[in-house]
Structures are given as C-alpha cells and as structure tokens.
Write a protein that holds these residues in place. Sequence first.
Motif, short mmCIF file in Angstrom:
data_model
loop_
_atom_site.label_atom_id
_atom_site.label_comp_id
_atom_site.label_asym_id
_atom_site.label_seq_id
_atom_site.Cartn_x
_atom_site.Cartn_y
_atom_site.Cartn_z
N ALA A 280 0.92 -1.57 -0.23
CA ALA A 280 -0.03 -0.26 0.02
C ALA A 280 0.86 1.30 -0.07
O ALA A 280 0.94 2.11 -0.26
N HIS A 281 2.41 1.44 0.43
CA HIS A 281 2.81 2.36 0.66
C HIS A 281 3.37 2.36 -0.42
O HIS A 281 3.34 3.71 -1.35
N PHE A 282 3.85 1.59 -1.12
CA PHE A 282 4.72 1.23 -2.69
C PHE A 282 3.24 2.20 -3.27
O PHE A 282 3.81 2.88 -4.55
N ARG A 283 2.29 1.32 -3.69
CA ARG A 283 1.15 2.77 -4.08
C ARG A 283 0.98 3.75 -4.52
O ARG A 283 1.15 4.55 -5.07
N ASP A 284 0.96 4.71 -2.87
CA ASP A 284 0.73 5.24 -2.55
C ASP A 284 2.17 6.49 -3.04
O ASP A 284 1.75 7.54 -3.71
N TRP A 285 3.29 5.90 -3.05
CA TRP A 285 4.27 6.60 -3.51
C TRP A 285 4.33 6.19 -4.47
O TRP A 285 4.78 7.85 -5.95
N LEU A 286 3.73 5.71 -5.61
CA LEU A 286 3.73 5.39 -7.24
C LEU A 286 2.85 6.47 -7.54
O LEU A 286 2.94 7.03 -8.26
N ALA A 287 1.68 7.13 -7.12
CA ALA A 287 0.37 6.95 -7.45
C ALA A 287 1.04 8.77 -7.53
O ALA A 287 0.32 9.69 -8.16
N SER A 288 1.74 8.65 -6.01
CA SER A 288 2.52 10.78 -6.03
C SER A 288 3.31 11.58 -6.93
O SER A 288 3.90 12.24 -6.84
N ALA A 289 4.38 9.95 -7.42
CA ALA A 289 5.54 10.34 -7.92
C ALA A 289 4.30 10.84 -9.69
O ALA A 289 5.12 11.39 -10.85
N LEU A 290 3.45 9.76 -10.35
CA LEU A 290 3.20 9.62 -11.47
C LEU A 290 2.34 10.97 -11.45
O LEU A 290 2.42 11.18 -13.01
N ILE A 291 1.78 11.59 -10.85
CA ILE A 291 0.80 12.92 -10.91
C ILE A 291 1.32 14.18 -11.33
O ILE A 291 1.24 14.44 -12.26
N PRO A 292 2.77 14.92 -10.81
CA PRO A 292 3.37 15.53 -11.15
C PRO A 292 3.99 15.23 -13.03
O PRO A 292 3.92 16.03 -13.50
N LEU A 293 4.50 14.19 -12.95
CA LEU A 293 5.44 12.81 -14.12
C LEU A 293 3.69 13.25 -15.11
O LEU A 293 4.22 14.01 -16.24
N GLY A 294 2.89 13.40 -15.29
CA GLY A 294 1.92 13.26 -16.44
C GLY A 294 1.63 15.31 -16.28
O GLY A 294 1.46 15.35 -17.85
#
Length: 359
Positions: A280-294
């Motif tokens: 769950a922590h990895f999913r949260d980190w991935l989501a937070s990273a993908l948002i600015p990249l997008g």
Amino acid sequence: MAFLWLALCLTPACCLLHKDEDPESPIKNLRMQPETRRLTWDLSGNVSEIGCFINSRFITKVTNFTVASTGDRPFSAGILYPRPEGHPEAAAQRLGCWVHDVDFLTCSWEAGRAAPGDVQYRLYWQDLKTYEEEECPRYGVDDRGTHIRCHFDDVSRLGEHVRFLVKGTSKGARIPCSDLTVELARIERLSLPNITGMCNKSYSVMEWKMSSHFNHRFTYELEIQKGSDAAYTEKAPDSYFVLPNPGNYAVRLRAHARFRKTWSEWSAVRRFECDLGKDAHFRDWLASALIPLGALLALGLGVALCQRYSVLQKLFPPIPHLKDPITDTLHSSKLVAWEASRASQEDCQVAEVQVLREM
C-alpha cells in the motif's frame, strides 16, 4: 374539612369514584375531585393523628384509598375504584409507548375484542406536574379506519413523567378507558451514533456522540474484531476510546443508560484500516510520483501542438506598421553590396525610374 393532594396517576380521569363510609367514623363525605387531583373529607370530633393509605406498594395496582386514625379509637373510611362502565374488553388493549430516533414518540394499541364496529379511540397525554392535556396530533389507522397508533414529532416539550389515556366512543355502547403512566427515560429506544476517528500503526482514537432528551448518563460497550481474530468487548465510560496497535479492525458499540435495565441494540459496524502494509505504501508513493510526471507530459504535448499549428501566431498576430514604398516592394529580394571594382565584370542595365506620386 381536610384534604390530601394525590397524583393523577392514582385516579383515571375517565372513570368516576364511589365511596364506602363507616357510619360511626368521624371522617365523613370522603370524596375525590378528579379535576383538582385531591382527596377531601369532613372531620368531626377530636382526632389526634390521621393517615392516608393505599392498599398496594405500587401505585399502578391501587384499587382503593383509606383514611384512618391511629389514635385511641381507630377508625377508617375508604374510597374505591368503581367498576368500569361498559364491557371491559371493548377498551383499547395492549397500550404501549416508546421514544425513538431522539425526537419522536409513538404509542400503539389494539381495538378491544368486544368493541363495536363503529368504535373510535382517541389518545391524550397529560403532564403529571402541570396536568396539561393534549390530544394526539397524528393518528395511524387500521383497515376499518379505527385509530390504533399515535405519533408525536417533538418530545422535547413533554415532561419526564407522562400519562397516556385512550378514550373510546361509540354510538350504541359505552367504551371504558385505558391509561398508561410512564417515565420517558425508561421507554426510550436509544439511537446509536456513528463512530468516527483517526488511526495509524501505533494507536486508534474513536469518538461518538449520543443524543437524548431524557437520558444523559451512559456507559458503552465496544465489540472489536482485528483481522481474522475472534471479536472481543471493551467497556468505555466516556464517549471515546483509544485502541493501541490497532492494525486493521472492525468495531461496533452499544449503550446503557442510567435508568435502563438492558443494553441498547448494536450500532452499525465501522471499519478502520490503520496498517496499510508495504504494498500500500508503494502504491501511494507511485501515485504521488505519477501525478506530477503526468502534468509535465501534458504540458510538453501542449507546447508541441502550439508550435506545430502556429497557435501562438493565430492568437497573437503581429501589429501592422506603416508601409515603406521602397523596402516593402523588395521584401522578397536579396540585397547585395555594390563594389566599384567589379563594375567592369558585370554588365548591369540601369533603368531610370520616375516617381509620379507618393503613396
């Protein structure tokens, strides 16, 4: 003449009392005044002490009142409940009332088995302190249109002790009355609140808020189930509870009011996820990273499209300027510097241009 005030619940207002006197008693003319709720009598002779007695410890089982002297010459006089007028089984049966959903009160009853077909019942409530009486504001009916239920929408204006009275009417028969005296705190069906709170891996803080017009002191019991473990209970004297090392768990609660003998029903189950785990922590980190990249990719794509279709030029056209009659006609020609030494190598024909007028 002497008198004794009595509570209204001792004497049904829809029924009259008759008296049974001892001819030799100094107490004469023993009578009840239902309108003023007092028992009075006439006294003759010297009497040292007088007491008023009820033939039962419980006022709901009273059948008569007795006024007696405890002096040297005992005597007494009593007043009895009369036999109810009409057939007893024509009266409303199984009268019951309860407070629910904090602000509402409902009473229900059944038509008597011996009641005539045209019977109609009406319910009244009476405050035992002010003796105020008011009819039911909203009835519920059965298939024949007979009143069998009453709804009050605002119990906050009722006193703590209330007497309910159901009177029956019919064109061809007398209908006895039915009454019920209750303490509203004891007949309330508690409305349980939702549990709110916050948590992390270390602890969980749960809170809730009870609402009641008649009950104000509660104790609580929580049923907690962590993961697949067996559920267990915890007591809470206040409207909050702290659970250490909560993990992921489900909880529900029930309440016990001060004047109630039984617990309320259980509330709805509330689930808390306090330990989300590595995935769950990895999913949260991935989501937070993908948002600015997008967001950056979208911005780059927009710039590329603007350059491809000259959107900026269409949106911001050049400002027009004054026309130069010489340079504007030669804007597509290439100007070459003239060198005198090369005059012999190039044969350029020069035409004379005459300017007729200026533009």
